[in-house]
Design an enzyme around this catalytic site. Sequence first.
Site, mmCIF file in Angstrom:
data_model
loop_
_atom_site.group_PDB
_atom_site.id
_atom_site.type_symbol
_atom_site.label_atom_id
_atom_site.label_comp_id
_atom_site.label_asym_id
_atom_site.label_seq_id
_atom_site.Cartn_x
_atom_site.Cartn_y
_atom_site.Cartn_z
ATOM 1 N N PRO A 1 42.651 48.765 45.577
ATOM 2 C CA PRO A 1 42.742 47.783 46.648
ATOM 3 C C PRO A 1 43.795 46.691 46.525
ATOM 4 O O PRO A 1 43.642 45.737 45.778
ATOM 5 C CB PRO A 1 41.345 47.161 46.681
ATOM 6 C CG PRO A 1 40.476 48.105 45.948
ATOM 7 C CD PRO A 1 41.357 48.702 44.920
ATOM 8 N N GLU A 2 44.849 46.829 47.283
ATOM 9 C CA GLU A 2 45.751 45.738 47.586
ATOM 10 C C GLU A 2 45.679 45.567 49.105
ATOM 11 O O GLU A 2 44.871 46.243 49.745
ATOM 12 C CB GLU A 2 47.174 46.052 47.103
ATOM 13 C CG GLU A 2 47.254 46.175 45.582
ATOM 14 C CD GLU A 2 48.666 46.349 45.057
ATOM 15 O OE1 GLU A 2 49.594 45.739 45.605
ATOM 16 O OE2 GLU A 2 48.846 47.110 44.088
ATOM 17 N N LYS B 1 43.410 40.173 49.683
ATOM 18 C CA LYS B 1 42.553 41.243 49.183
ATOM 19 C C LYS B 1 41.085 41.016 49.540
ATOM 20 O O LYS B 1 40.226 41.794 49.131
ATOM 21 C CB LYS B 1 42.710 41.359 47.657
ATOM 22 C CG LYS B 1 44.141 41.718 47.230
ATOM 23 C CD LYS B 1 44.319 41.680 45.733
ATOM 24 C CE LYS B 1 45.797 41.884 45.364
ATOM 25 N NZ LYS B 1 46.043 41.725 43.914
ATOM 26 N N ARG C 1 51.307 42.896 33.587
ATOM 27 C CA ARG C 1 50.998 44.205 34.140
ATOM 28 C C ARG C 1 52.151 45.154 33.875
ATOM 29 O O ARG C 1 53.266 44.721 33.597
ATOM 30 C CB ARG C 1 50.760 44.117 35.658
ATOM 31 C CG ARG C 1 49.856 42.987 36.085
ATOM 32 C CD ARG C 1 48.467 43.121 35.524
ATOM 33 N NE ARG C 1 47.856 44.378 35.924
ATOM 34 C CZ ARG C 1 47.290 44.591 37.106
ATOM 35 N NH1 ARG C 1 47.226 43.649 37.990
ATOM 36 N NH2 ARG C 1 46.761 45.768 37.383
#
Length: 264
Positions: free
Chosen positions: A2-3, A59, A252
């Site tokens: 989910p973005e 989001k 990340r």
Amino acid sequence: MPELPDVAGFKQYLDATSLHQPIATVRCYDERLVEGVSKRALQRRLAGGALDGSVQWGKWLFARLDRGGALALHFGMSGQLAYEKQGGDPPEHSRLALEFANGYRLAVLSRRVLGRVRWAEDVETFAAEQELGPHALAEDLDRDRFVELLAGKRGSIKSALMNQSVIAGIGNVYSDEILFQTKIHPARAVSDLDAADLGRLHKAMRRILRVACDKGGDARKAPRNWLLGKRGRDSSCPRCGAGLTGATVGGRTAWFCPRCQIEP
DNA sequence: AGCGATGTTCGCCG
DNA sequence: TCGGCGAACATCGC
């Protein structure tokens, strides 16, 4: 998953399945997902009411109750929705479900329990409390506003794009996509970018997110020349064919083309 | 067996 | 004060 585009897909799904049906009861299978509101309070707010619309902010997805307030859903890294007939066990990893009077239910799934379910009296207030920046596809997020939001930021452009208090909705995958398509290295300092760079970033961000939302957030439907879906060690740049590079940026793994996206 | 994963938050450090 | 960094959270798949 989910973005922003994925959540847009969940919104479409919720709107298509779950509006205007009386809610009979709320089942909470796993309280770890629920935060800041008790099971009993959720039941009181929802049961007897109906959802009458939804709002997305980055989001977050807000399922609005016809009697006021909204159920605020954040999907973490592994959340999704499932609408199905009541009866057997809910789908695996269901943490919460709204049971409608029509015999169906909307289940909130979260495999890794990194998402959140909260109660929001008011979406604007909730967003302010969470210190969310504007929704990346908000109508009024024009180029000038985008430049203002990034002005004075000191870290890397990838970190800034992923920072939900700057702009809400972009995560690891889409920040890589935006930087790939603008040929900007993820570790470039924001302060190193000129007005033309920021203009290109703004335009690419809007276009990429819009196109991805049109595909319902489905990575398999992404255009062939996108980085999306090619992330990984054995993939090559869809533009020049060079092997992709993975590097840690902003905590990340950033994937990028070492030939198209020049080192800062 | 170990590592990494589409997210967020917290403590520590410069 | 801001940001980077690592860890933690929980679960699964490579």
